[in-house]
Design an enzyme around this catalytic site. Sequence first.
Site: not given
Length: 214
Positions: A35, A61-63, A66
């Site tokens: 990431r 950017v989503s956690q 999720i």
Amino acid sequence: MTALAGQRARMVEEQLRARGIRDPRVLAAMSRVPREAFVESEHIRDAYGDHPVPIGAGQTVSQPYIVAAMVEALELRPQDRVLEVGTGTGYEAAILAELAAEVWTVERHAELAEKAREILAGLGYSEVHVVHGDGSLGLAEQAPFDKILVAAAAPRIPESLVSQLADGGRLVAPVGSRSEQQVHIARKQGRETIVTTHELCRFVPLVGAEGWEG
Ligand code: SAH
């Protein structure tokens, strides 16, 4: 193990497995994709934080949780062709590429699409195709797709996307208001589409012809 690899392993245990992500293939994919390669250097320390991370152009950017929950809900098979709407950094597209045969991902911000394309190519994800455009309309010329993942908040499930789903296909999208949504899963069976609603979530808006106005 490097410090970031250690953070990645901890993220998978503490944020994903502990909260109920069970699919071993999803957990393995989230353990593999770096990431940190997708976030700006100023946010590297937050790469594995349990929250969204800014990515430029006012987007996030989503956690990790999720991302994992939505990808798990797709029930990907290795032969699947997948459409993602909202490339952002390209992180989620890389996760999808770990689990499917081919990924088409559409981003409305040209600079984000370009950056994601470079990062994905640099990591060797040649099965991911990044397209600049309005993904609320899908990608008719590449349809049908076995799975469609919408990574931005939609006021309703876009008709264009449902029409581009293969028979037996599955679409996962955050649907609701601009400020709060619920994960929706749509399954297409013949002429019927069955929709179920799931957990609450918060995504940046899907801006486009079948989304919100900009
Ligand atoms: N999946 C991404 C994060 C998505 S954030 C990641 O892994 O980083 C949502 C993204 O959707 C933003 O980049 C936003 O610009 C994009 N977006 C919003 N509306 C869109 C549309 N109609 N078509 C394509 N992309 C859109």
